[in-house]
Design an enzyme around this catalytic site. Structure first.
Site, PDB file in Angstrom:
ATOM      1  N   SER A   1      -9.753   1.741   2.899  1.00  0.00           N
ATOM      2  CA  SER A   1      -8.878   2.453   1.997  1.00  0.00           C
ATOM      3  C   SER A   1      -7.874   1.591   1.246  1.00  0.00           C
ATOM      4  O   SER A   1      -7.285   2.053   0.276  1.00  0.00           O
ATOM      5  CB  SER A   1      -8.126   3.534   2.772  1.00  0.00           C
ATOM      6  OG  SER A   1      -7.293   2.949   3.755  1.00  0.00           O
TER       7      SER A   1
ATOM      8  N   SER B   1      -9.926  -0.694   6.992  1.00  0.00           N
ATOM      9  CA  SER B   1      -9.350  -0.549   5.645  1.00  0.00           C
ATOM     10  C   SER B   1      -8.722  -1.783   5.044  1.00  0.00           C
ATOM     11  O   SER B   1      -8.418  -1.783   3.859  1.00  0.00           O
ATOM     12  CB  SER B   1      -8.331   0.579   5.628  1.00  0.00           C
ATOM     13  OG  SER B   1      -9.003   1.787   5.463  1.00  0.00           O
TER      14      SER B   1
ATOM     15  N   LYS C   1       0.848  -1.203   0.000  1.00  0.00           N
ATOM     16  CA  LYS C   1       0.000   0.000   0.000  1.00  0.00           C
ATOM     17  C   LYS C   1       0.881   1.249   0.000  1.00  0.00           C
ATOM     18  O   LYS C   1       1.943   1.272   0.639  1.00  0.00           O
ATOM     19  CB  LYS C   1      -0.893  -0.030   1.249  1.00  0.00           C
ATOM     20  CG  LYS C   1      -1.990   1.028   1.281  1.00  0.00           C
ATOM     21  CD  LYS C   1      -2.907   0.783   2.473  1.00  0.00           C
ATOM     22  CE  LYS C   1      -4.014   1.809   2.617  1.00  0.00           C
ATOM     23  NZ  LYS C   1      -4.893   1.551   3.769  1.00  0.00           N
TER      24      LYS C   1
HETATM   25  N1  GLN Z   1     -13.250   4.264   6.569  1.00  0.00           N
HETATM   26  C1  GLN Z   1     -12.519   4.582   7.762  1.00  0.00           C
HETATM   27  C2  GLN Z   1     -12.000   5.994   7.696  1.00  0.00           C
HETATM   28  O1  GLN Z   1     -12.170   6.616   6.698  1.00  0.00           O
HETATM   29  C3  GLN Z   1     -11.386   3.620   7.968  1.00  0.00           C
HETATM   30  C4  GLN Z   1     -10.214   3.866   7.093  1.00  0.00           C
HETATM   31  C5  GLN Z   1      -9.033   3.040   7.468  1.00  0.00           C
HETATM   32  O2  GLN Z   1      -9.154   2.000   8.113  1.00  0.00           O
HETATM   33  N2  GLN Z   1      -7.864   3.532   7.108  1.00  0.00           N
HETATM   34  O3  GLN Z   1     -11.438   6.481   8.624  1.00  0.00           O
END
Ligand code: GLN
Length: 500
Positions: free
Chosen positions: A152, A176, A77
């Protein structure tokens, strides 16, 4: 043999036996990326030549390799630092920033013979649930190109599902890894907070962020986690004792620890079904698929029992206060001076900061910075931030109580399968609400995993989540392994959607 159909462990075994060379494997993955990634946009950077050079270098040691993942192509990532390779967090503000060092997990993967294909697309600074907020454009779901892959770590989930590499390393702050794994039909696990070093993971919300793998199945997840986990002095939240007794030089890589625990025997395992996770707002097909997963686990000897979990309703507000507060502080370092990109024209330092941040951050990131700055400002700190921390403790307590009655919790990962592209961008609040099932594990620092458990009427994958108690990775993975011995959801690959 179709290389694409092998799991990472199967490919590693074939490389060790000399049936496939490390170069053949790397080339196969690079060819798949060349053919499909225009449509998917799962990668921000593909390291082509560098990947092949690394694969060539590794071939000589293949037969003696200790690591079961030796020579297996994978991807990282883009919020995980890679020395000399662009690391952008999918943000304009980092420009072509190429870190001078590798993240701890990248060092560990290198030791285990990983061959990196490049850096994966994601939501900007890991903020989002759809991988649409990337400066580099949205990632598409290989099961249906008009749908999001989740976020994400959407690039990682899409790449693994489409066969562009055998596993991905992502990060999970509030879901994510698990939610994109669920939307794309792959298996992903967020380990216990502190078990994988965050050194070199670009911070979003430091008290919640954890690195973990997205893979074809639970066995691959176990093998990758074996590589990733371990103590690291450079991360002050890294748990000591994980490598006790290790006297070698460099990070200890513990091949086979979790992997050896995958017996598939789950007789007597107590699995709690929190009723609060199956109430209003859950799509009917998702509910049926997750409850059917409970039946499968039951058929393997696990006991399933309903359980209350009323603290669930506090997860979204508490998480979005804490995550935004930490993000507003962590992201203050992007000022146009220290890293990456800087606005073109400005007068004086204040304007340099303002213009760089105004033009360099996307809308979702700015929303979080504003929210977090407000929650931390004097006069509001106690009412919002401190309160949210108290709620976090209540959620941890609710889990502690649940784990007196059961070993694991089974829930949906998301309220429904992958939404259409564009749907969530216009309604951020409902996007935040859709994180409800994944956030509690981060707030409590617990391990949690997503595994494919069915498909909806449109042919979109559905995931089930298992949450474990602290250091319960082995139990989680073994339960998923038992499930995957009975089912083939994790083996199905998207057809149609991706042009060959
Ligand atoms: N959707 C959540 C956020 O926007 C989790 C994102 C993540 O785990 N990085 O914070």
């Amino acid at each position: 043999m179709e290389l694409r159909d092998l799991t990472a462990l199967e490919l590693g075994a074939a490389i060790k036996k000399g049936e496939v060379s490390t170069v053949e494997a790397a080339r196969a993955a690079l060819d798949a990326i060349a053919a499909q990634d225009k449509a998917l946009n799962a990668f921000i950077t593909v390291t082509g030549e560098r990947t092949l050079e690394r694969a060539e270098k590794l071939q000589a040691g293949a037969r003696e390799a200790e690591s079961p993942l030796y020579g297996v192509p994978m991807a990282i990532k883009d919020n995980i630092c890679t020395r000399g390779i662009k690391t952008s967090c999918a943000s304009k503000i980092l420009g072509d920033f190429a870190p001078p060092y590798d993240a701890a997990v990248v060092e560990r993967l290198a030791r285990a013979g990983a061959v990196s294909l490049g850096k994966l697309n994601m939501d900007e600074f890991a903020m989002g649930s759809t991988s649409e907020t990337s400066y580099y454009g949205p990632v598409r779901n290989p099961w249906d190109l008009e749908r999001v892959p989740g976020g994400s770590s959407g690039g990682g989930a899409a790449a693994v599902a489409a066969g562009l590499g055998w596993y991905a390393v992502g990060s999970d702050t509030g879901g994510s890894i698990r939610q994109p794994a669920s939307y794309c039909g792959v298996t992903g696990i967020k380990p216990t907070y502190g078990t994988v070093s965050r050194y070199g993971l670009i911070a979003y919300a430091s008290s919640l962020d954890q690195i973990g793998p997205l893979c074809r199945d639970a066995a691959d997840c176990a093998a990758v986690l074996d590589v990733l986990m371990g103590h690291d002095r450079r991360d002050s939240t890294s748990l000591p004792g994980l490598d006790s007794g290790w006297k070698g030089s460099g990070p200890r890589v513990d091949y086979g620890h979790l992997l050896a625990g995958l017996t598939g025997d789950i007789r007597g395992l107590r699995i709690g079904l929190p009723g609060d996770c199956f109430g209003d707002g859950l799509d009917g097909e998702t509910r049926s698929a997750v409850l059917a997963a409970a039946d499968v686990l039951n058929s393997r000897g696990a006991e399933i029992a309903p359980l209350p979990f009323p603290a669930l309703k506090y997860a979204v507000p508490a998480y979005y206060i804490i995550a935004a507060a930490e993000a507003s502080s962590n992201l203050s370092r992007y000022d146009g001076v220290k890293y990456g990109w800087r606005a073109g024209e400005y007068e004086g330092l204040a304007e340099l900061y303002r213009k760089t941040r105004t033009q360099g951050f996307g809308a979702e990131v700015k929303r979080r910075i504003l929210l977090g700055t407000f929650a931390l400002s004097s006069g509001y700190f106690d009412a919002y931030y401190k309160k949210a921390l108290q709620v976090k403790a209540v959620i941890k307590d609710a889990f502690d109580r649940a784990f007196q009655r059961c070993d694991l919790l089974l829930t949906p990962v998301a309220p429904a399968a992958a939404p259409q592209l564009g749907e969530s961008l216009s309604d951020p609040l409902s996007m935040y609400l859709s994180d409800i099932y994944t956030l509690p594990a981060n707030l409590a620092g617990l391990p949690a995993q997503s595994m494919p458990c069915g498909f909806d009427g449109r042919g979109l994958p559905i995931g089930a989540q298992l949450v474990g108690s602290c250091f319960g990775e082995g139990t989680l993975l073994n339960a998923a392994h038992a499930f995957q011995q009975e089912t083939d959801y994790h083996k199905r690959a998207p057809k149609g959607g991706v042009p060959a």
